[in-house]
Design an enzyme around this catalytic site. Structure first.
Site, PDB file in Angstrom:
ATOM      1  N   CYS A  79      -3.970  89.463  44.778  1.00 42.80           N
ATOM      2  CA  CYS A  79      -3.925  87.999  44.826  1.00 42.80           C
ATOM      3  C   CYS A  79      -3.780  87.593  46.285  1.00 42.80           C
ATOM      4  O   CYS A  79      -2.810  87.993  46.951  1.00 42.80           O
ATOM      5  CB  CYS A  79      -2.725  87.527  44.007  1.00 42.80           C
ATOM      6  N   CYS A 193      -9.934  84.357  47.004  1.00 40.64           N
ATOM      7  CA  CYS A 193      -9.084  84.271  45.820  1.00 40.64           C
ATOM      8  C   CYS A 193      -9.694  85.253  44.842  1.00 40.64           C
ATOM      9  O   CYS A 193     -10.921  85.239  44.634  1.00 40.64           O
ATOM     10  CB  CYS A 193      -9.108  82.859  45.244  1.00 40.64           C
TER      11      CYS A 193
HETATM   12  N1  DGL Z   1      -5.895  84.950  42.201  1.00 43.31           N
HETATM   13  C1  DGL Z   1      -5.074  84.279  43.126  1.00 43.31           C
HETATM   14  C2  DGL Z   1      -5.549  84.492  44.562  1.00 43.31           C
HETATM   15  O1  DGL Z   1      -6.198  85.454  44.869  1.00 43.31           O
HETATM   16  C3  DGL Z   1      -4.647  82.850  42.949  1.00 43.31           C
HETATM   17  C4  DGL Z   1      -4.832  82.060  41.716  1.00 43.31           C
HETATM   18  C5  DGL Z   1      -3.731  81.033  41.511  1.00 43.31           C
HETATM   19  O2  DGL Z   1      -3.802  79.906  42.043  1.00 43.31           O
HETATM   20  O3  DGL Z   1      -2.776  81.416  40.815  1.00 43.31           O
HETATM   21  O4  DGL Z   1      -5.238  83.708  45.435  1.00 43.31           O
END
Ligand code: DGL
Length: 268
Positions: A79, A193
């Site tokens: 993430c 993301c």
């Molecule tokens: N998958 C997450 C990232 O790579 C973020 C998603 C969220 O806003 O929770 O930033």
């Protein structure tokens, strides 16, 4: 740093939701025998609209407790939002290797021909000093345009639950970058993301065939393979997913997880 000698000790892959599956797919290619626990903090999703303090507290607290419970050999924060805010803190508190996910600005800077790079991330990610540092270090001679696209997080979550993607939402996200001064010159887009590569086909249609997408999943998988090189892997049971809020009723999500080798969903 502690090195696991237990061949069934898992790799713990963590995200706020299903985005980390884009990283898991690459890990599977390099380390098909590695036991994996996929942890989704769906009770905390979305991270992108939260404050730095909220994200840091959630991520380090959850990873501390999960590490105590499941004794992973390595943690991967799949993430960008959590990594750009809490990676250092998590590394300070865990005694195992922690691999983060940070916006792939470095490779994007080598790919761009026009010198204009777009970056799509969450609100929290695009304002991080970590991203400023990556820009200074690897793209100081380029033009980097950043836009937040929280609606793509929701779209990816919804897609994995069997709902069709709303093309207008994808087109709007592309337009945020295209509509900025100089945005028409973008030839490379950093998907900063982990949810966004799950929508790469749709984003490809919205940006057009001349735009190349870059994200960190393959590099992360290579880093994990290198950090675990020489270690034995043997599953004690099927891989599974952990959710911080019960989602057991969603059969479509369970099938999507099973396609990624995650054979059950537990609540943590
Ligand atoms: N998958 C997450 C990232 O790579 C973020 C998603 C969220 O806003 O929770 O930033």
């Amino acid at each position: 740093m502690a090195v696991s000698s237990d061949p069934s000790s898992p790799i713990l892959l963590f995200d706020s939701g299903v985005g980390g599956l884009s990283v898991l797919a690459e890990i599977r290619k390099l380390l098909p025998d590695a036991p994996v626990i996929y942890a989704a903090d769906n009770a905390g999703l979305p991270y992108g609209t939260k404050s730095e303090a909220q994200i840091a507290a959630r991520v380090s607290g959850l990873l501390g407790r999960m590490t105590e419970r499941f004794a992973p050999r390595l943690v991967c924060i799949a993430c960008n939002t959590a990594s750009t805010i809490a990676l250092g803190m998590v590394r300070d508190v865990l005694e195992i290797p922690v691999v983060g996910t940070v916006p792939a600005i470095k490779p994007a800077a080598t790919f761009t021909r026009t010198g204009t790079i777009g970056l799509l991330g969450t609100e929290a990610t695009i304002r991080q000093a970590y991203v400023d540092r990556l820009e200074r270090e690897f793209a100081s001679d380029k033009h980097l345009l950043r836009a937040a696209a929280p609606e793509l997080v929701e779209a990816a979550e919804s897609l994995l639950r069997g709902n069709p993607v709303n093309r207008a939402i994808i087109a709007d996200a592309a337009q945020k970058l295209r509509g900025m001064p100089g945005g028409e010159k973008i030839d490379t887009v950093v998907l900063a993301c982990t949810h966004f590569p799950l929508l790469e086909n749709e984003l490809g249609e919205a940006f057009g065939a001349d735009v190349r997408f870059v994200h960190g999943a393959q590099g992360i998988a290579r880093r994990i393979a290198s950090l675990t090189s020489g270690q034995m892997f043997e599953r004690a049971g099927p891989d599974f997913a952990l959710f911080t809020r019960d989602e057991a009723s969603c059969g479509t999500l369970a099938s999507a997880l099973a396609r990624n080798g995650l054979m059950r969903m537990d609540v943590f």
